[in-house]
Scaffold this active site. Structure first.
Site, short mmCIF file in Angstrom:
data_model
loop_
_atom_site.label_atom_id
_atom_site.label_comp_id
_atom_site.label_asym_id
_atom_site.label_seq_id
_atom_site.Cartn_x
_atom_site.Cartn_y
_atom_site.Cartn_z
N GLY A 127 -4.79 -5.03 7.33
CA GLY A 127 -5.89 -4.09 7.51
C GLY A 127 -6.87 -4.40 8.63
N THR A 181 0.83 -1.21 0.00
CA THR A 181 0.00 0.00 0.00
C THR A 181 0.87 1.27 0.00
OG1 THR A 181 -1.83 -1.07 1.11
CG2 THR A 181 -1.58 1.27 1.55
N ARG A 203 -14.00 -7.49 -0.23
CA ARG A 203 -13.29 -7.15 1.03
C ARG A 203 -12.76 -5.71 0.97
NH1 ARG A 203 -7.80 -5.43 2.42
NH2 ARG A 203 -7.34 -6.17 4.51
N GLY A 213 -10.30 -3.00 3.09
CA GLY A 213 -9.31 -2.93 4.16
C GLY A 213 -9.42 -1.62 4.94
N ASP A 214 -8.37 -1.32 5.68
CA ASP A 214 -8.36 -0.11 6.52
C ASP A 214 -8.08 1.16 5.72
OD1 ASP A 214 -5.73 -1.24 6.08
OD2 ASP A 214 -4.96 0.30 7.45
N THR A 235 -0.23 1.43 6.91
CA THR A 235 -0.05 0.27 6.04
C THR A 235 0.19 -0.97 6.90
OG1 THR A 235 1.32 -0.79 4.38
CG2 THR A 235 2.42 0.85 5.76
N GLY A 236 -0.38 -2.08 6.46
CA GLY A 236 -0.21 -3.31 7.22
C GLY A 236 -1.43 -4.19 7.08
N1 ASP Z 1 -3.64 -2.09 4.82
C1 ASP Z 1 -3.87 -2.63 3.50
C2 ASP Z 1 -5.12 -3.48 3.52
O1 ASP Z 1 -5.33 -4.20 4.49
C3 ASP Z 1 -2.75 -3.45 2.99
C4 ASP Z 1 -1.42 -2.76 3.00
O2 ASP Z 1 -1.16 -1.90 3.82
O3 ASP Z 1 -0.60 -3.07 2.12
O4 ASP Z 1 -5.83 -3.48 2.56
#
Ligand code: ASP
Length: 316
Positions: free
Chosen positions: A236, A182, A210, A212-213, A233-234
C-alpha cells in the site's frame, strides 16, 4: 444495448504454482468465479455498476481465503482492522472507511458512507458507530478468524515488519513470500456508467492505526465515467505515494492514453521504480477491461457481455 463488463481481484503478490495444492487452487478459482458471476448477474439484469461491484466484493469478503471481511489479516496487536472504499464514476461520489472492526461487510459500510453520511471517509470508532446507526451487519471476533492468517501473524508478531529480523525462524520466508489478499471489483454497466470497490484487512502485522491505499480515493480506488474505474492491490505505501489509481485516470484524461497503456505505465514503470509490488484491475466506459500486475501473481477474473470470461492466478 451497450456492452457491459466486470473484473475482480483477490490480491496480488508472490503467488507461485509451486506453493499451491490443486485443491487450494481450485478453491481460489471457485471463489473468484462466484464473485465475478455475482457481479455479472447484477449487470445482466440491467443493474448499475455500483451495485455490481458491491455484490462481487461482498462474496469475496465472505470467503475465508481472501484478506477482506472474514479471513482478514491480524495487526501488530493481534486484532483485525478493515479498510474499504467504493466510488461511483457517474456522480464522482465516494465512500470509504478505515480501521473498522466486527463489520461483516466493510464494503456495505463504505457504500452507506457514500449514500447517507454527507462525508466521504470515516475511520475507527466513528465508522463503527455509524455502522451501528445504519444497521450494517456486525459479527463477533470469531467470525473473522482464520487459522492460516493467525499462524502467519504469530510468526511475525514480535518483529517490526519494516526492519526485518532475518534471524527469526520462518520470518524471512514469510516476508519474501508476500501475498496481498485484498479484494476489489470494477464494472461498466449497460448505460456506460463505471464504478470501483476495494476491501482489505491490510497487511499482516501492520501497526495500530495504519491505513493502506485501499480506502484512499485516488490511491487504491478511483472511478470517473470520463476515464476509468480502478481497484489496486499490493504494498500500500508506494501505491499511496504514487496516487496510483488516479494517475491512470490522469494519463487517460491529459495524455489521451488508452486504459491499457495508462495502467501499464503506472504498474510496470512508475510503481516498479518505487518498489511498489502489486497490480490493479481497470475498466473504461466502453467496457474495456485490463488486469496488470508486476508481482508473480494476482488472483483475478473478468466477464463481459461479448461472452469473454477468464479466471487467472499467475503470470500467463
Ligand atoms: N494494498 C493493501 C494495503 O496495503 C494490501 C493488499 O493489497 O493486499 O493495505
Amino acid at each position: 444495448m451497450r456492452p457491459f463488463s466486470i473484473a475482480i481481484h483477490g490480491g496480488a503478490g508472490t503467488i507461485l504454482k509451486s506453493d499451491m495444492t490443486s485443491d487450494l487452487e481450485q478453491a481460489y478459482a471457485r471463489g473468484l468465479e462466484d464473485a465475478v458471476n455475482a457481479g455479472y448477474a447484477v449487470l445482466e439484469e440491467g443493474g448499475s455498476a455500483i451495485n455490481a461491484v458491491k455484490a462481487a466484493v461482498v462474496i469475496l469478503e465472505d470467503n475465508l481465503l481472501f484478506n477482506a471481511g472474514r479471513g482478514s489479516v491480524f495487526t501488530k496487536k493481534g486484532v483485525q482492522e478493515m479498510d474499504a472504499a467504493i466510488m461511483d464514476g457517474k456522480k464522482l461520489a465516494a465512500g470509504a472507511i478505515a480501521g473498522v472492526r466486527n463489520v461483516r461487510n466493510p464494503i456495505e459500510l463504505a457504500a452507506e458512507v457514500m449514500k447517507n453520511s454527507n462525508h466521504v471517509f470515516l475511520s475507527g470508532k466513528g465508522a463503527n458507530d455509524f455502522a451501528i446507526k445504519q444497521g450494517v451487519k456486525l459479527e463477533p471476533d470469531e467470525y473473522f478468524f482464520s487459522q492460516f492468517r493467525y499462524d502467519q501473524w504469530k510468526v511475525m508478531r514480535d518483529s517490526d515488519n519494516y526492519s526485518l529480523d532475518h534471524t527469526h525462524q520462518g520470518l524471512e520466508e514469510l516476508m519474501k513470500d508476500k501475498k496481498f489478499g485484498t479484494v476489489g471489483a470494477v464494472a461498466c454497466d449497460s448505460e456506460g456508467n463505471i464504478a470501483a470497490a476495494t476491501s482489505t484487512g491490510g497487511m499482516t502485522n501492520k501497526k495500530y492505526g495504519r491505513i493502506g491505499d485501499s480506502p484512499l480515493i485516488g490511491s487504491g480506488t478511483y472511478a470517473n465515467n470520463g476515464t476509468c474505474a480502478i481497484s489496486c492491490t499490493g504494498h500500500g505505501e508506494p501505491f499511496i505515494c504514487a496516487v496510483a489509481a488516479h494517475d491512470v485516470s490522469a494519463m487517460m484524461e491529459y495524455k489521451n492514453l488508452s486504459l491499457h497503456d495508462a495502467m501499464h505505465e503506472v504498474v510496470m514503470v512508475k510503481l516498479v521504480e518505487m518498489e511498489g509490488e502489486g497490480g490493479m484491475i481497470g475498466v473504461d466506459a466502453q467496457g474495456n477491461i485490463s488486469m496488470i500486475f508486476n508481482s508473480a501473481g494476482m488472483y483475478r477474473a473478468m466477464k463481459n457481455s461479448k461472452g469473454d470470461f477468464a479466471v487467472g492466478i499467475y503470470q500467463d
